[in-house]
Design a protein around this motif. Structure first.
Motif, mmCIF file in Angstrom:
data_model
loop_
_atom_site.group_PDB
_atom_site.id
_atom_site.type_symbol
_atom_site.label_atom_id
_atom_site.label_comp_id
_atom_site.label_asym_id
_atom_site.label_seq_id
_atom_site.Cartn_x
_atom_site.Cartn_y
_atom_site.Cartn_z
ATOM 1 N N VAL A 1 -2.882 6.921 6.501
ATOM 2 C CA VAL A 1 -3.292 5.501 5.863
ATOM 3 C C VAL A 1 -3.295 4.552 7.250
ATOM 4 O O VAL A 1 -3.985 3.558 7.484
ATOM 5 C CB VAL A 1 -2.434 5.157 4.617
ATOM 6 C CG1 VAL A 1 -2.739 3.790 4.345
ATOM 7 C CG2 VAL A 1 -2.723 5.944 3.602
ATOM 8 N N VAL B 1 -6.314 2.909 0.765
ATOM 9 C CA VAL B 1 -5.551 2.778 -0.330
ATOM 10 C C VAL B 1 -6.079 1.536 -1.236
ATOM 11 O O VAL B 1 -5.742 0.417 -0.876
ATOM 12 C CB VAL B 1 -4.068 2.834 -0.091
ATOM 13 C CG1 VAL B 1 -3.475 2.752 -1.537
ATOM 14 C CG2 VAL B 1 -3.586 4.029 0.525
ATOM 15 N N TYR C 1 -7.526 7.102 5.600
ATOM 16 C CA TYR C 1 -7.673 6.889 4.267
ATOM 17 C C TYR C 1 -7.435 5.114 3.898
ATOM 18 O O TYR C 1 -6.822 4.604 4.764
ATOM 19 C CB TYR C 1 -6.515 7.466 3.203
ATOM 20 C CG TYR C 1 -6.394 9.081 3.504
ATOM 21 C CD1 TYR C 1 -7.837 9.887 3.698
ATOM 22 C CD2 TYR C 1 -5.345 9.866 3.544
ATOM 23 C CE1 TYR C 1 -7.906 11.260 3.720
ATOM 24 C CE2 TYR C 1 -5.377 11.285 3.664
ATOM 25 C CZ TYR C 1 -6.798 11.910 3.915
ATOM 26 O OH TYR C 1 -6.797 13.335 3.834
ATOM 27 N N HIS D 1 0.770 -1.187 0.016
ATOM 28 C CA HIS D 1 -0.064 -0.004 0.189
ATOM 29 C C HIS D 1 0.837 1.176 0.026
ATOM 30 O O HIS D 1 0.459 2.237 -0.621
ATOM 31 C CB HIS D 1 -0.788 0.116 1.175
ATOM 32 C CG HIS D 1 -2.074 -1.092 0.944
ATOM 33 N ND1 HIS D 1 -2.073 -2.440 1.437
ATOM 34 C CD2 HIS D 1 -3.325 -0.964 0.667
ATOM 35 C CE1 HIS D 1 -2.920 -3.103 1.244
ATOM 36 N NE2 HIS D 1 -3.886 -2.216 0.624
ATOM 37 N N TRP E 1 -1.286 9.367 -4.762
ATOM 38 C CA TRP E 1 -1.925 10.052 -3.415
ATOM 39 C C TRP E 1 -1.189 11.504 -3.390
ATOM 40 O O TRP E 1 -1.631 12.388 -2.835
ATOM 41 C CB TRP E 1 -1.788 9.090 -2.556
ATOM 42 C CG TRP E 1 -2.717 8.148 -2.364
ATOM 43 C CD1 TRP E 1 -2.926 7.062 -2.912
ATOM 44 C CD2 TRP E 1 -3.785 8.358 -1.360
ATOM 45 N NE1 TRP E 1 -4.202 6.294 -2.542
ATOM 46 C CE2 TRP E 1 -4.573 7.044 -1.703
ATOM 47 C CE3 TRP E 1 -4.389 9.201 -0.603
ATOM 48 C CZ2 TRP E 1 -5.987 6.930 -0.948
ATOM 49 C CZ3 TRP E 1 -5.722 8.841 0.092
ATOM 50 C CH2 TRP E 1 -6.165 7.925 -0.042
ATOM 51 N N ALA F 1 -8.210 8.630 -4.485
ATOM 52 C CA ALA F 1 -7.460 9.346 -3.412
ATOM 53 C C ALA F 1 -8.192 10.713 -3.187
ATOM 54 O O ALA F 1 -8.399 11.176 -2.269
ATOM 55 C CB ALA F 1 -6.028 9.436 -3.756
ATOM 56 N N LEU G 1 1.430 5.356 -2.874
ATOM 57 C CA LEU G 1 1.472 6.792 -2.345
ATOM 58 C C LEU G 1 1.993 7.931 -3.229
ATOM 59 O O LEU G 1 1.568 8.907 -3.263
ATOM 60 C CB LEU G 1 1.791 6.901 -0.742
ATOM 61 C CG LEU G 1 0.984 5.981 -0.035
ATOM 62 C CD1 LEU G 1 1.405 6.147 1.590
ATOM 63 C CD2 LEU G 1 -0.612 6.354 0.297
ATOM 64 N N LYS H 1 -5.198 1.064 -7.617
ATOM 65 C CA LYS H 1 -4.210 0.811 -8.035
ATOM 66 C C LYS H 1 -3.702 -0.431 -8.339
ATOM 67 O O LYS H 1 -3.993 -1.461 -8.039
ATOM 68 C CB LYS H 1 -3.082 1.541 -7.031
ATOM 69 C CG LYS H 1 -2.994 2.898 -6.847
ATOM 70 C CD LYS H 1 -2.360 3.645 -7.785
ATOM 71 C CE LYS H 1 -0.779 3.337 -7.657
ATOM 72 N NZ LYS H 1 0.116 4.178 -8.715
#
Length: 333
Positions: A292, A299, A297, A119, A127, A158, A123, A325
């Motif tokens: 996260v 992902v 959040y 994850h 993100w 995101a 980012l 993703k």
């Protein structure tokens, strides 16, 4: 080490698994043992020769990844060997589609507990782009209505969450009823299936959803003809942010669609922001990783593909039917 290399520009078939010498860490650099690499539109554009900053092959793609510190170059402090990190690097540097990657220390961020490497690898591009555009450029507040295009993409999903967390009203646009419904799960207050509302009908529906006012912020991740619609969908004093042109087509702009509304058009490109704007991504990346890890959040990772099958990852990306993703998993020793 094992890597995936581009020896000539072309389709996904040019992503070839190879054995190459291990990179050597230099002063000011960190050697990262890669565990996962994010797959991005930029990777596909680099591979095809359509990215404006791409050099010539041979190239190892992959502009974002996560793993552990394998070695530190001279002068590097603040990291320890074995520490979990997330990193991003320039377009023409040996990328993260490899077991090892050398990265400037200024592009490496230590990870908190509570977020895994798969994850974390998602980012730095999607993100961080959504975060910068909404928090720094648009300065979204709870008073705003935010329109997110391609809301089922990595950047889009995101952006929906980041905007919703501020208290803003979020309208998520996606290209199928399934994608629109999925994007709505991340906090959107309204969803719009653009396949059922093409071209002018999209503009009409956005104006209906905003009671004729238009949106305060439009995050345009599509470009091409969609950008012209974005200008018509923005309200008085609004901000349109252009951060991609995945449509790979020109945008026709009628200035009458935005100047009477005193609207602003803002451009964003992450690599150039770092090169020319002096942007240090590490504080924002650290904050994103912490949120996260805390569960603020989510992902969404749709597909994890082994390094040797990077071609399949690009084929999946270019079909444009993914939700969230795509990540490449790099096997350990």
């Amino acid at each position: 080490m094992r890597a995936v290399r581009i020896d000539e520009f072309g389709g996904p078939e040019v992503l070839v698994p190879v054995e190459v010498p291990d990179p050597v860490v230099g002063p000011g650099q960190v050697l990262v043992r890669v565990a996962a690499a994010g797959v991005n539109r930029a990777d596909a554009l680099i591979r095809s020769g359509n990215y404006h900053r791409a050099g010539k092959p041979p190239l190892i793609p992959g502009v974002e990844g996560a793993g552990t510190v394998a070695a530190l170059g001279e002068g590097v402090t603040g990291f320890t060997v074995g520490q979990r990190v997330v990193a991003l690097d320039g377009v023409n540097s040996p990328g993260f589609y490899a077991e090892l990657a050398v990265v400037p220390a200024t592009q490496v961020t230590a990870l908190p507990d509570g977020i895994d490497l798969t994850h974390a690898a998602a980012l730095p591009v999607a993100w961080l782009s959504a975060w910068y555009c909404l928090r720094h450029l648009a300065r979204v507040t709870k008073e705003d209505t935010v329109l997110v295009k391609a809301a089922a993409s990595g950047v889009g999903s995101a952006a929906v969450q980041i905007a919703a967390e501020t208290g803003a009203r979020v309208i998520a646009l996606a290209g199928s009823p399934e994608k629109a419904a999925w994007a709505g799960e991340f906090g959107a207050h309204a969803i719009l299936d653009t396949s059922a509302h093409p071209d002018d009908a999209e503009v009409d529906e956005v104006l209906r959803l905003t009671e004729g006012r238009g949106a305060d912020v439009v995050l345009d991740t599509v470009g091409g003809r969609a950008f012209g619609r974005s200008l018509r969908e923005i309200g008085h004093g609004g901000r349109v942010i252009a951060l991609a042109n995945v449509a790979l087509e020109p945008s026709t702009v009628d200035t009458r669609d935005f100047y009477p509304k005193n609207a602003s058009i803002l451009g964003f490109q992450l690599t150039n922001l770092q090169i020319h704007g002096g942007y240090d991504p590490r504080p924002d990346l650290r904050e994103l990783a912490e949120r996260v890890a805390a569960g603020t959040y989510r992902v969404p990772i749709e597909t994890v593909v082994p390094l040797a099958e990077a071609r399949a990852a690009h084929e999946r990306l270019e079909r444009r039917d993914n939700r969230g993703k795509i990540v490449i998993a790099v096997p350990g020793d």
